[in-house]
Design a protein around this motif. Structure first.
Motif, PDB file in Angstrom:
ATOM      1  N   UNK A  47       0.827  -1.203   0.000  1.00  0.00           N
ATOM      2  CA  UNK A  47       0.000   0.000   0.000  1.00  0.00           C
ATOM      3  C   UNK A  47       0.861   1.253   0.000  1.00  0.00           C
ATOM      4  N   UNK A  48       1.968   1.193   0.758  1.00  0.00           N
ATOM      5  CA  UNK A  48       2.874   2.351   0.807  1.00  0.00           C
ATOM      6  C   UNK A  48       3.484   2.637  -0.560  1.00  0.00           C
ATOM      7  N   UNK A  49       3.926   1.572  -1.242  1.00  0.00           N
ATOM      8  CA  UNK A  49       4.532   1.748  -2.560  1.00  0.00           C
ATOM      9  C   UNK A  49       3.514   2.263  -3.570  1.00  0.00           C
ATOM     10  N   UNK A  50       2.323   1.680  -3.548  1.00  0.00           N
ATOM     11  CA  UNK A  50       1.294   2.115  -4.494  1.00  0.00           C
ATOM     12  C   UNK A  50       0.908   3.573  -4.248  1.00  0.00           C
ATOM     13  N   UNK A  51       0.876   3.957  -2.972  1.00  0.00           N
ATOM     14  CA  UNK A  51       0.493   5.330  -2.653  1.00  0.00           C
ATOM     15  C   UNK A  51       1.573   6.327  -3.041  1.00  0.00           C
ATOM     16  N   UNK A  52       2.856   5.919  -2.925  1.00  0.00           N
ATOM     17  CA  UNK A  52       3.949   6.863  -3.152  1.00  0.00           C
ATOM     18  C   UNK A  52       4.344   6.999  -4.609  1.00  0.00           C
ATOM     19  N   UNK A  53       4.386   5.890  -5.335  1.00  0.00           N
ATOM     20  CA  UNK A  53       4.865   5.968  -6.721  1.00  0.00           C
ATOM     21  C   UNK A  53       3.918   5.340  -7.721  1.00  0.00           C
ATOM     22  N   UNK A  54       2.871   4.722  -7.230  1.00  0.00           N
ATOM     23  CA  UNK A  54       1.998   3.991  -8.140  1.00  0.00           C
ATOM     24  C   UNK A  54       1.248   4.857  -9.119  1.00  0.00           C
ATOM     25  N   UNK A  55       1.061   6.142  -8.834  1.00  0.00           N
ATOM     26  CA  UNK A  55       0.298   7.010  -9.724  1.00  0.00           C
ATOM     27  C   UNK A  55       1.148   8.156 -10.262  1.00  0.00           C
ATOM     28  N   UNK A  56       2.461   7.962 -10.309  1.00  0.00           N
ATOM     29  CA  UNK A  56       3.360   9.027 -10.730  1.00  0.00           C
ATOM     30  C   UNK A  56       3.923   8.771 -12.119  1.00  0.00           C
ATOM     31  N   UNK A  57       3.870   9.785 -12.963  1.00  0.00           N
ATOM     32  CA  UNK A  57       4.511   9.767 -14.272  1.00  0.00           C
ATOM     33  C   UNK A  57       5.591  10.832 -14.295  1.00  0.00           C
ATOM     34  N   UNK A  58       6.672  10.589 -15.009  1.00  0.00           N
ATOM     35  CA  UNK A  58       7.753  11.549 -15.132  1.00  0.00           C
ATOM     36  C   UNK A  58       7.909  11.948 -16.591  1.00  0.00           C
ATOM     37  N   UNK A  59       7.996  13.245 -16.824  1.00  0.00           N
ATOM     38  CA  UNK A  59       8.146  13.774 -18.181  1.00  0.00           C
ATOM     39  C   UNK A  59       9.527  14.397 -18.312  1.00  0.00           C
ATOM     40  N   UNK A  60      10.313  13.932 -19.293  1.00  0.00           N
ATOM     41  CA  UNK A  60      11.632  14.468 -19.607  1.00  0.00           C
ATOM     42  C   UNK A  60      11.616  15.018 -21.026  1.00  0.00           C
ATOM     43  N   UNK A  61      12.530  15.915 -21.358  1.00  0.00           N
ATOM     44  CA  UNK A  61      12.648  16.342 -22.757  1.00  0.00           C
ATOM     45  C   UNK A  61      12.936  15.147 -23.657  1.00  0.00           C
ATOM     46  N   UNK A  62      12.332  15.103 -24.826  1.00  0.00           N
ATOM     47  CA  UNK A  62      12.559  13.991 -25.746  1.00  0.00           C
ATOM     48  C   UNK A  62      14.043  13.903 -26.080  1.00  0.00           C
ATOM     49  N   UNK A  63      14.631  12.745 -25.823  1.00  0.00           N
ATOM     50  CA  UNK A  63      16.047  12.540 -26.109  1.00  0.00           C
ATOM     51  C   UNK A  63      16.970  12.962 -24.999  1.00  0.00           C
ATOM     52  N   UNK A  64      16.430  13.552 -23.943  1.00  0.00           N
ATOM     53  CA  UNK A  64      17.280  14.013 -22.852  1.00  0.00           C
ATOM     54  C   UNK A  64      17.598  12.897 -21.880  1.00  0.00           C
ATOM     55  N   UNK A  65      18.888  12.663 -21.639  1.00  0.00           N
ATOM     56  CA  UNK A  65      19.305  11.652 -20.659  1.00  0.00           C
ATOM     57  C   UNK A  65      20.727  11.962 -20.214  1.00  0.00           C
ATOM     58  N   UNK A  66      20.840  12.719 -19.113  1.00  0.00           N
ATOM     59  CA  UNK A  66      22.157  13.004 -18.573  1.00  0.00           C
ATOM     60  C   UNK A  66      23.014  13.786 -19.544  1.00  0.00           C
ATOM     61  N   UNK A  67      24.336  13.656 -19.416  1.00  0.00           N
ATOM     62  CA  UNK A  67      25.268  14.441 -20.231  1.00  0.00           C
ATOM     63  C   UNK A  67      25.186  14.080 -21.706  1.00  0.00           C
ATOM     64  N   UNK A  68      24.867  12.837 -22.030  1.00  0.00           N
ATOM     65  CA  UNK A  68      24.869  12.400 -23.416  1.00  0.00           C
ATOM     66  C   UNK A  68      23.548  12.662 -24.111  1.00  0.00           C
ATOM     67  N   UNK A  69      22.543  13.166 -23.395  1.00  0.00           N
ATOM     68  CA  UNK A  69      21.241  13.400 -23.992  1.00  0.00           C
ATOM     69  C   UNK A  69      21.196  14.676 -24.810  1.00  0.00           C
ATOM     70  N   UNK A  70      20.069  14.881 -25.440  1.00  0.00           N
ATOM     71  CA  UNK A  70      19.885  16.083 -26.243  1.00  0.00           C
ATOM     72  C   UNK A  70      18.447  16.541 -26.170  1.00  0.00           C
ATOM     73  N   UNK A  71      17.977  17.200 -27.220  1.00  0.00           N
ATOM     74  CA  UNK A  71      16.600  17.649 -27.261  1.00  0.00           C
ATOM     75  C   UNK A  71      16.423  19.049 -26.709  1.00  0.00           C
ATOM     76  N   UNK A  72      15.177  19.505 -26.731  1.00  0.00           N
ATOM     77  CA  UNK A  72      14.834  20.840 -26.259  1.00  0.00           C
ATOM     78  C   UNK A  72      14.276  20.778 -24.847  1.00  0.00           C
TER      79      UNK A  72
END
Length: 480
Positions: A47-72
């Motif tokens: 229940x704790x896990x479902x409540x904390x992260x079960x309904x969470x989405x994360x949005x990143x810039x398309x193609x962005x991932x650390x130093x090697x990523x890109x995008x706007x």
């Protein structure tokens, strides 16, 4: 002599047999209670896990991932678009910074390697008078080195940057509520105010307490509170309000990531699709936080089901023991039952005597069983969980990812650029979730378990009690 007194006396008529019956019942009852405790502990963790992260989405810039990523970069306008998607309850924007300790007569240089901001975004490097709480060591110097492949030139030791996050709500970079150990939050997280929340490790390294000050880009910030992310690396971090981070980075209106909360787990998949469509696949990448924990939660659900089945089996075993014991006692006391019935005792009274006798034995067994459960429940829960943790950890390691690691570790700030979040990484993996389940014996759980045991004992004792009605006094006395 009253029925109760006669029942208690009969329970101790043969002390050796009574001790043996109580011992067997104690083992069965203790196992049942331990399984119930494990079931409750695992259920609470799920229940704790479902409540904390079960309904969470994360949005990143398309193609962005650390130093090697890109995008706007993402923008505030995109955050407003995300907030308008059906079933979205909140959108929290973040802005990643990397605080590099300023040195006399030099300007901080952009760090190469994997030191990204939340969600794997490369943060803007700014100067601070703080000293990082984590030594670079071999791995840190290796990750910071750039353009040296195949070179034998010795690289100078570098200091690790400090993770800083501008955020629009009192949550960490994965959407989990910040664990503030002293002081308070930042108040209005959408206002530009020179206040900060500092990780406990970083605060200790720099002798900071609530009310202390430090500088970022020559601007003085006041420590409003201290937080504990659970790891040394996670606590080597600072949180400021989103507008302050955007000002420090000189990138107004830009976001590194967006944390989107959905109204229920059932709507996560459809909302993810709608969100991706609204923002555009070429503009943003939408990742589903709870998928990174799906294997861990499935393992916990498996343990929960196993413990429930084991509880029912142990409870049934205790009932069967009572049934066999009482059947044996009824057969042994046929003459006694016949005499009682001959002098006018009712079948109901005689049956109640055997039910009370069984409850006396169960009460003794429950006392010993509760003691066994208190000592054994933790070990039993750990044994059940460890049988599932190996497969879960291996699967999580294969999936990796900075956000997966941060989520699995309870939401460590500044997750991104390191990549692997599995076991052995800086954030740990799903295996840590499994081993972090604590089985504690509470009075409520014990009371519920013992009540179930007594209910089964009554059922088990009623059958032989009813057998007393079939005993005819004339046949018993004639046999004598």
């Amino acid at each position: 002599m009253s029925v109760l007194a006669r029942s208690v006396g009969n329970a101790f008529r043969n002390k050796i047999r009574t001790a043996a019956v109580v011992a067997v019942l104690a083992v069965a009852i203790g196992l049942a209670l331990a399984m119930l405790v494990a079931n409750q502990a695992v259920g609470a963790k799920v229940q704790e896990l479902n409540a904390s992260v079960g309904t969470t989405l994360t949005v990143n810039p398309a193609g962005g991932q650390g130093f090697e990523g890109g995008g706007e970069p993402l923008t505030s306008a995109q955050a407003q678009t995300a907030a308008g998607v059906a079933n979205v309850t909140s959108v929290v924007g973040t802005k990643a910074l990397r605080l590099q300790t300023a040195t006399t007569g030099t300007t901080a240089t952009t760090q190469q390697g994997g030191f990204g901001g939340p969600g794997g975004q490369q943060g803007t490097t700014v100067t601070t008078n703080l000293t990082a709480a984590v030594d670079a060591g071999t791995l840190g110097n290796r990750n910071n080195a750039s353009g040296t492949t195949g070179s034998t030139t010795t690289q100078p030791a570098r200091a690790l940057p400090i993770t800083a996050t501008g955020i629009g709500a009192e949550v960490d970079s994965t959407g989990k509520a910040l664990d503030i150990t002293s002081g308070s939050g930042l108040g209005d997280y959408t206002a530009a105010e020179a206040k900060a929340i500092v990780g406990t490790t970083l605060a200790e390294k720099n002798n900071l307490t609530v009310g202390s000050t430090f500088t970022i880009q020559d601007k003085t910030f006041t420590v409003a509170g201290l937080f504990d992310a659970g790891t040394t690396f996670g606590n080597n971090a600072v949180y400021v309000t989103l507008p302050e981070a955007q000002t420090l980075a000189e990138t107004p209106d830009e976001l590194s990531t967006m944390i989107v909360t959905v109204n229920s787990m059932e709507n996560v998949d459809s909302t993810k699709t709608a969100l991706q469509s609204a923002l555009g696949a070429d503009k943003a990448d939408v990742t589903q936080g709870q998928r990174n924990l799906q294997t861990a939660v499935s393992s916990l659900d498996s343990v929960k089901n196993i413990s429930l089945v084991a509880f029912i089996a142990a409870l049934a075993t205790a009932g069967l023991i009572i049934l066999l014991i009482m059947v044996m006692l009824v057969r042994e006391r046929r003459r006694e039952i016949g005499v009682l019935k001959a002098i006018g005792a009712r079948n109901r009274t005689i049956g109640l005597q055997f039910v009370l006798e069984s409850l006396v034995l169960v009460a003794l067994g429950s006392v010993v069983g509760a003691a066994i459960a208190s000592f054994a429940s933790g070990g039993i829960a750990s044994a059940l969980i460890s049988s599932n943790s190996g497969t879960t950890a291996a699967t999580t390691n294969q999936r990796g990812g900075g956000l997966a690691g941060a989520a699995a570790n309870g939401g460590v700030p500044g997750g991104g650029g390191f990549g692997g979040g599995g076991q052995g990484g800086p954030f740990g993996g799903a295996n840590q979730l499994l081993t972090s389940v604590t089985a504690s014996v509470s009075p409520g759980v014990l009371a519920a378990g013992i009540a179930a045991v007594f209910a089964v004992a009554v059922i088990g004792a009623l059958v032989p009690a009813l057998l007393t009605a079939r005993i005819r006094p004339i046949e018993v006395l004639r046999g004598e």
